[in-house]
Scaffold this active site. Sequence first.
Site, PDB file in Angstrom:
ATOM      1  N   ARG A  49       4.238  10.576   8.287  1.00 39.46           N
ATOM      2  CA  ARG A  49       4.081   9.132   8.053  1.00 39.46           C
ATOM      3  C   ARG A  49       4.566   8.781   6.642  1.00 39.46           C
ATOM      4  NH1 ARG A  49       1.099   9.427   4.252  1.00 39.46           N
ATOM      5  NH2 ARG A  49       1.357   7.191   3.902  1.00 39.46           N
TER       6      ARG A  49
ATOM      7  N   ASP B 141       7.114  -0.434   2.725  1.00 39.59           N
ATOM      8  CA  ASP B 141       7.808   0.055   3.923  1.00 39.59           C
ATOM      9  C   ASP B 141       9.119  -0.680   4.149  1.00 39.59           C
ATOM     10  OD1 ASP B 141       4.781   0.470   4.243  1.00 39.59           O
ATOM     11  OD2 ASP B 141       5.714   1.913   5.594  1.00 39.59           O
TER      12      ASP B 141
ATOM     13  N   ASN C  21       4.085  -3.855   3.550  1.00 41.38           N
ATOM     14  CA  ASN C  21       3.388  -2.600   3.239  1.00 41.38           C
ATOM     15  C   ASN C  21       2.117  -2.537   4.067  1.00 41.38           C
ATOM     16  OD1 ASN C  21       3.277  -0.122   1.728  1.00 41.38           O
ATOM     17  ND2 ASN C  21       1.600  -1.005   0.552  1.00 41.38           N
TER      18      ASN C  21
HETATM   19  O1  MRU Z   1       1.399   3.693   8.408  1.00 39.01           O
HETATM   20  P1  MRU Z   1       1.873   4.579   7.288  1.00 39.01           P
HETATM   21  O2  MRU Z   1       0.838   5.538   6.822  1.00 39.01           O
HETATM   22  O3  MRU Z   1       3.180   5.237   7.609  1.00 39.01           O
HETATM   23  O4  MRU Z   1       2.124   3.524   6.114  1.00 39.01           O
HETATM   24  C1  MRU Z   1       2.485   3.971   4.858  1.00 39.01           C
HETATM   25  C2  MRU Z   1       2.520   2.919   3.838  1.00 39.01           C
HETATM   26  O5  MRU Z   1       2.314   1.756   4.091  1.00 39.01           O
HETATM   27  C3  MRU Z   1       2.916   3.337   2.487  1.00 39.01           C
HETATM   28  O6  MRU Z   1       2.278   2.569   1.543  1.00 39.01           O
HETATM   29  C4  MRU Z   1       4.438   3.180   2.347  1.00 39.01           C
HETATM   30  O7  MRU Z   1       5.108   3.651   3.461  1.00 39.01           O
HETATM   31  C5  MRU Z   1       4.950   3.879   1.173  1.00 39.01           C
HETATM   32  S1  MRU Z   1       4.899   5.649   1.361  1.00 39.01           S
HETATM   33  C6  MRU Z   1       5.784   6.188  -0.001  1.00 39.01           C
END
Ligand code: MRU
Length: 336
Positions: free
Chosen positions: A44, A233, A243
Amino acid sequence: MRAIRWKDGVVVALDQSKLPKKLVYLKMGNYRQIASAIKAMKIRGAPLIGVAAALGLALTAYHSKAKSREGLFRELRRTEALLRSTRPTGVNLFWALHRVMEKAYWTHGDIEAVKKTMICEALKIVEEDVKLNLAIGKNGEHLLENGDVVLTHCNTGLGTVEYGTALGIIRAAVKSGKKIKVVVTETRPQLQGARLTTFELKHDGIPATLITDSMIGYVMANKIVDKVIVGADRILKSGHVLNKIGTYTIAVMAKMHGIPFYVAAPSSSIDLKTNVKNVVIEQRDPIEVLTFSGERIAPKGIRALNPAFDVTPPRYVTAIITEKGIFKPSKISLAT
Ligand code: MRU
């Protein structure tokens, strides 16, 4: 700690769904396994998802028995389509797939040459990610002062190959001799803050205090937090930041309390093409909200919402830190 690596046609990745209870490594020999690990959030974090997808294409190239260029590209397109369908919000996934596929299309010569270039490109993306994070850390660390208490949301360390984006800035500030304390939001429903960010901070010996997501107002009103740094993201040309769900609330509260709100991300998280009206917010299974640690917490028949991300408008963002420097949200296109 490396979140992912390539070893002789096998992708080895930390299973992030098992942390901090167990340190389990997934060994994946084909793109289907990569796709299901991304979907299940064993892998993730937007940058890491991009890296894993690039390695998924590399796996297909490495193991392909295709006899013709057309046959190989048929397999590659199938791989790309499945990987593209895993998670819709983070742009790094689409960026990485496009980058490796473009490399393949532009490689003339026999199948072996195409395969070799693709694997090289995917491995380049892996190594670049680490370098980019180090550069983000270097660019952002001077925004933090000795003694600062920094709030971060979700997890931005293991969401990259190594070092992290927002966490990379905290790590760089600590490395430069500043005393930094971190307030970590638990990040319901997947608990990336409680499970992963605290795990990384503890490993590094950086003081961390965990709060529930509903304590944001309390820690800001009581001046417990000096600055906020989160990851992203997807960042739009307009400066809107997508995000982890809850980021918008934190940003609005930070503005209300005069607390700087920083976003840290590599330039591969910038999307200059999509309009804020057209962004897709991933909606995950409501069961994640209706349960806690596998136990149902709401009566049967109750519905739940489960958007995985939200959108923070640029007016709440103090600055965005990328490997290229520090940018006002309205100037983020300069970082590409
Ligand atoms: O749903 P996830 O755990 O993949 O979401 C991750 C996030 O929102 C993080 O803050 C983002 O991807 C940055 S990771 C360097």
